[in-house]
Design a protein around this motif. Structure first.
Motif, short mmCIF file in Angstrom:
data_model
loop_
_atom_site.label_atom_id
_atom_site.label_comp_id
_atom_site.label_asym_id
_atom_site.label_seq_id
_atom_site.Cartn_x
_atom_site.Cartn_y
_atom_site.Cartn_z
N ARG A 1 -1.57 0.09 -9.97
CA ARG A 1 -0.48 0.74 -8.81
C ARG A 1 1.21 1.18 -9.66
O ARG A 1 0.76 1.68 -9.26
CB ARG A 1 -0.44 -0.15 -7.89
N ASP B 1 0.59 -1.04 -0.22
CA ASP B 1 0.19 0.16 0.41
C ASP B 1 1.04 1.25 -0.28
O ASP B 1 -0.11 2.34 -0.42
CB ASP B 1 -1.38 0.28 1.34
N ARG B 2 2.07 1.18 0.69
CA ARG B 2 2.95 2.53 0.51
C ARG B 2 3.98 2.58 0.17
O ARG B 2 4.74 3.44 -0.55
CB ARG B 2 3.12 2.89 2.02
N SER C 1 -4.10 3.23 1.48
CA SER C 1 -3.17 2.67 0.37
C SER C 1 -2.91 4.64 0.05
O SER C 1 -3.90 5.26 -0.02
CB SER C 1 -3.96 2.43 -0.76
#
Length: 946
Positions: free
Chosen positions: A295, A90-91, A256
């Motif tokens: 992403r 998520d990071r 996120s």
């Protein structure tokens, strides 16, 4: 506790967060500085700008003076150490923005901590009860400030070791120190990996997602050198970093960073593009099941766009290779969305619309960024199809051999040659029932890393820790107007250490308080020359470099003793400096001419200004054709011929930009810059530049482009000459051309040998070129006509050479036919030794091929033949000895004969017993050499027959 100024429940956009940061630190008297580029200016220890403090390393080290002791920035950063995790977590991001506030010898721990708390609780509206902090193991001072002054309970403060709470340096050396981090407690419902009913069970700095670090306060106290040793900094400093996207995600209670407003806009655009680019025209929606490709595309599109916008173009090495990997990884993941066409370049407009208001240069370059991305994507998609085909072949090969493991070398081949992410190779191999040999793959990667490290190794001119100087005693450059000057030796360095004196024969660095020696910078090489003292010390300066504000005069003390504090007379090598200034000023005119000829997308990406030539790298996607190069060269020479004034002035950086001054990628500029203008109002050129220049463009003399190549994808390179070097170059070229034309006409004479010139064949060349370059080059505008005349002569010579070659072959065939007819005559005159006949003959104007054919004909006419032949050729005398099998069996060795006789014609050679050959320089003893070979052969054969 003060009332918060913003509700924690209120939605935070990234734009609002940027604004809040800038306003808060402006209230705290911080100067806002713009983001530096992603290429670290003047810092070879880093590939990319990875943190907000990178551009300030010299300020923390005390070798340069900052424009303000308090600074705040929003810095664009690029980190690829965790590239494989981008999309999965998520990071993790490659490109991100770092909020930072800095102190250079002003405030320290107390203010940094108090303001971090104030911004968090008052500006951002974070509940104080949710903030936890960490400090370094032995940092009692930081803990006391957090607990006693801020009021954070001790149970919410944790001491962590060096892995968590020590930062820096950025690169191999630089400022570093202990740090304190702020964490946000996201609640026990977040963590699924441990028991969070008790807050102490989920520690700060762990792998759990409950406590999220969002701000790092670094207390810079040390300088780490390249050996890893720590030295106290001359002044302490503060360096903080807070990830913009991460903070926004936390404030908005998002899982996120990809769900923040700006990145969500990119994801929405990708959703729209799937409907356009998929074969079935189905719109794919971002969801947990397909989040990874969305992403990856979002992050990698941002990273590639910003990198290209900063002049980092996809390539095969260094920074360019990293950007190429990012683009290729995105293309692989696009396939998981059913997209098999270029997609990243289609996201550039959206990215420019989002980030353009804060990074206007990105919006200005959107067309060029999109073009370069499209070309790179198209190139890789072609390669990718080939790679998938190769993977299928490798899998089939493994299957035929009943292998259980996919070879690591093959995985590396797919990664290195076809750009396959190892994760995809693993996935496809596992589907075929194979495990990838990761140990071998990692070994291959390590071998590549070592090669890359060896190729890019940089010698660090690190100043010794005991240098008795501070930045306020930086060297004053006084060499723009005079090649000489008096100065005092502030420091002497030998073997990396400060010394009180240098003795004759010792090498080292000399630091002066003022100097006429220019230190290498902006592409211009450093000056050379001499430093002499009244006591007889002579220091020969071979190069001048700069570290922070200090000029390092590098060289050897030739005589006497030089002491710290001695007054010296500094004198640069004036002839070398003149060469440098001519080529540097010509570089500015070249830059301006390229932009006029090719467009404003042309930006300088590198340069080398040497005394005898210049090299100029610039952004351009394709080869510059000969017509455009001629136009560029003509414009530069026109500017030279105008004899326009060259002036320099120091201006505030914004005033310089308003004047239209052109900056250079990778250079670091302060609040004030030196601007060099050529012509009225900079009409011929106006650039940021600290280098040395001519006083008048006419002083350059001449300019000529010698070469146009590419140092890497998206970049072109021009090499050129200026001044006397142009005259020297053309004289050398004229001499070479005159010699070639003369040699050609002599060959024509020999080829014709009295025969009439074939009808319609212009074999002889009329040489109408001047003998002396100086006679043809009276002014700069004469350079291009002379070059064109010489190119025309080269073209005529090339065409005439083709016709001459045809004539020579015909003439040679005629002559060869004549000697073939003599085969019976030669055999009749042969001498015999037993059953072997030894034939000897010398011929004029023949070649090796004709002699071989004659030898073959002689052998065909009977068994037991040795042919010892010699000829004069256009290249010199030639020996060719041949023998059939019967002669070799009887003891004749052609190679031994060549070794024995080649010296007579001033040459050498070799071969086999049945055929050997030698060439030489002197034809006067050619007949003697053949006669000697015949004598030895008869002796060999007679002895063998006994």
């Amino acid at each position: 506790m003060k009332k918060t100024t913003r509700s924690a429940a209120q939605t935070w956009t990234l734009a609002a967060l940027r604004k809040a940061w800038i306003e808060f630190f402006a209230e705290k008297q911080h100067m806002q500085l713009p983001s530096a580029g992603l290429i670290p200016a003047g810092d070879p220890t880093l590939l990319f700008t990875t943190a907000g403090m990178v551009q300030f390393k010299a300020y923390f080290a005390g070798t340069e003076t900052p424009p303000s002791k308090r600074v705040a920035t929003i810095q664009k950063c690029l980190r690829t150490t965790d590239l494989g995790n981008v999309g999965r977590t998520d990071r993790h991001l490659t490109f991100f923005e770092m909020l930072g506030n800095f102190s250079f010898g002003d405030y320290f721990k107390r203010e940094a901590i108090l303001w971090a708390w104030e911004f968090s609780t008052q500006k951002l509206g974070i509940d104080p009860e949710r903030i936890y902090v960490s400090v370094y193991l032995d940092d009692d001072e930081a803990e006391a400030i957090w607990h006693k002054e801020v009021g954070v309970p001790l149970e919410r403060i944790k001491r962590l070791g060096k892995a968590d709470n020590w930062w820096g340096p950025a690169g191999d050396s630089g400022a570093c120190g202990p740090c304190s981090e702020l964490y946000l407690d996201r609640g026990p419902q977040i963590c699924k990996t441990c028991n969070c009913s008790d807050k102490s069970a989920c520690g700060l700095g762990g792998e759990g997602d409950r406590f999220m670090e969002y701000w790092n306060l670094v207390f810079n106290q040390f300088h780490q050198d390249t050996s890893g040793k720590l030295h106290p900094l001359p002044q302490t400093g503060i360096d903080t970093g807070s990830g913009l996207e991460r903070v926004a995600a936390l404030l908005n209670n998002l899982d996120s960073v990809f769900d923040t407003d700006e990145m969500r806009r990119i994801i929405t655009r990708i959703e729209d593009l799937t409907a356009e680019l998929r074969a079935d025209k189905t719109r794919v929606v971002y969801a947990p099941a397909n989040k990874e490709p969305f992403r990856v595309l979002t992050d990698h599109a941002r990273a590639a766009a910003f990198a290209i916008g900063d002049g980092i173009y996809p390539g095969a090495t260094g920074r360019g290779y990293v950007i190429r990997r990012i683009i290729r990884r995105a293309a692989m993941f696009a396939r998981e969305l059913g997209v098999f066409e270029p997609i990243l370049f289609r996201l550039v407009d959206t990215i420019a619309e989002i980030y353009g208001p804060f990074y206007p240069a990105l919006a200005d370059k959107r067309a060029d960024i999109a073009k370069r991305l499209r070309l790179e994507e198209e190139r890789f998609l072609h390669t990718l199809d080939q790679g998938l085909g190769r993977l299928d072949e490798l899998l089939a090969e493994h299957k035929r051999g009943d292998a259980k493991t996919f070879r690591g070398d093959d995985a590396f081949l797919l990664y290195d040659t076809f750009g396959f992410p190892i994760e995809m190779t693993i996935e496809l191999a596992e589907k075929a029932g194979l495990q990838v040999d990761m140990a071998r793959f990692e070994a291959c990667m390590e071998e590549q890393r070592k090669k890359a490290a060896a190729a890019s190794r940089w010698k660090d001119l690190t100043l010794p820790a005991d240098l008795p100087l501070k930045s306020d005693r930086a060297t004053q450059f006084a060499g723009y107007d005079s090649p000489t000057g008096k100065a005092n030796a502030l420091a002497l360095i030998r073997d990396g250490k400060s010394v009180a004196a240098l003795s004759a024969g010792e090498s080292g660095f000399v630091i002066l308080d003022r100097t006429p020696f220019y230190a290498e910078g902006g592409g211009q090489q450093g000056d050379a020359g001499q430093l002499t003292s009244g006591a007889g010390a002579v220091f020969e300066v071979s190069d001048t470099q700069k570290n922070g504000g200090f000029f390092l005069h590098i060289g050897e003390l030739k005589s006497g003793v030089l002491n710290v504090g001695d007054e010296v007379s500094a004198h640069i090598d004036e002839e070398r400096r003149q060469g440098l200034t001519r080529h540097h000023s010509a570089t500015h005119l070249l830059n301006n001419a390229l932009r006029a000829a090719l467009g404003d997308h042309v930006l300088q990406t590198g340069s080398l200004v040497a005394p005898d030539y210049l090299r100029f790298d610039f952004s351009h996607p394709e080869k510059v054709d000969a017509v455009a190069l001629a136009r560029v060269e003509a414009q530069v020479n026109t500017a030279i011929q105008k004899a326009a004034d060259v002036s320099a002035e120091v201006l505030p950086i914004e005033a310089a930009r308003k004047k239209g001054a052109v900056a250079t990628f990778g250079e670091k500029y302060g609040a004030e810059v030196r601007v060099v203008s050529m012509g009225d109002s900079g009409g011929l050129s106006i650039e940021f530049c600290g280098g040395c220049h001519v006083r008048n463009t006419g002083d350059i003399g001449f300019f000529h482009i010698t070469r146009e190549t590419s140092p890497g994808a998206g970049n072109r390179r021009i090499e050129a000459l200026a001044g006397d070097r142009v005259l020297e170059y053309f004289q050398e070229s004229l001499n070479e051309l005159h010699a070639k034309v003369g040699a050609h006409n002599e060959r024509v004479q020999r080829a014709l040998d009295g025969a009439p010139v074939p009808e319609g064949e212009a074999l002889y060349l009329k040489n109408d070129l001047p003998d002396l370059a100086a006679a043809a080059l009276k002014r700069a505008s004469d350079v291009l006509p002379l070059h064109e005349n010489m190119e025309a002569m080269r073209a005529r010579l090339q065409n005439a050479e083709k016709r001459l070659h045809k004539l020579e072959k015909e003439t040679q065939s005629r002559k060869a036919g004549a000697i073939f007819d003599r085969a019976d005559e030669l055999l009749a005159a042969a001498e015999s030794a037993g059953e072997i006949r030894v034939v000897a003959g010398v011929f004029a104007d023949q070649d090796a091929d004709s002699l071989r054919k004659l030898g073959d004909r002689l052998k065909e006419k009977g068994r037991g033949v040795a042919a010892l032949l010699g000829a004069t050729t256009a290249r010199g005398p030639l020996l060719l000895y041949m023998a059939d099998k019967k002669a070799v069996d009887q003891g004749l060795d052609a190679a031994a004969l060549v070794r024995a006789t080649a010296g007579l014609i001033g040459g050498g050679g070799g071969g086999r017993p049945d055929m050997a050959q030698a060439g030489g320089k002197s034809a006067e003893r050619l007949e003697e050499a053949v006669a000697e070979a015949k004598r030895i052969a008869l002796t060999q054969l007679s002895g063998a027959g006994k």
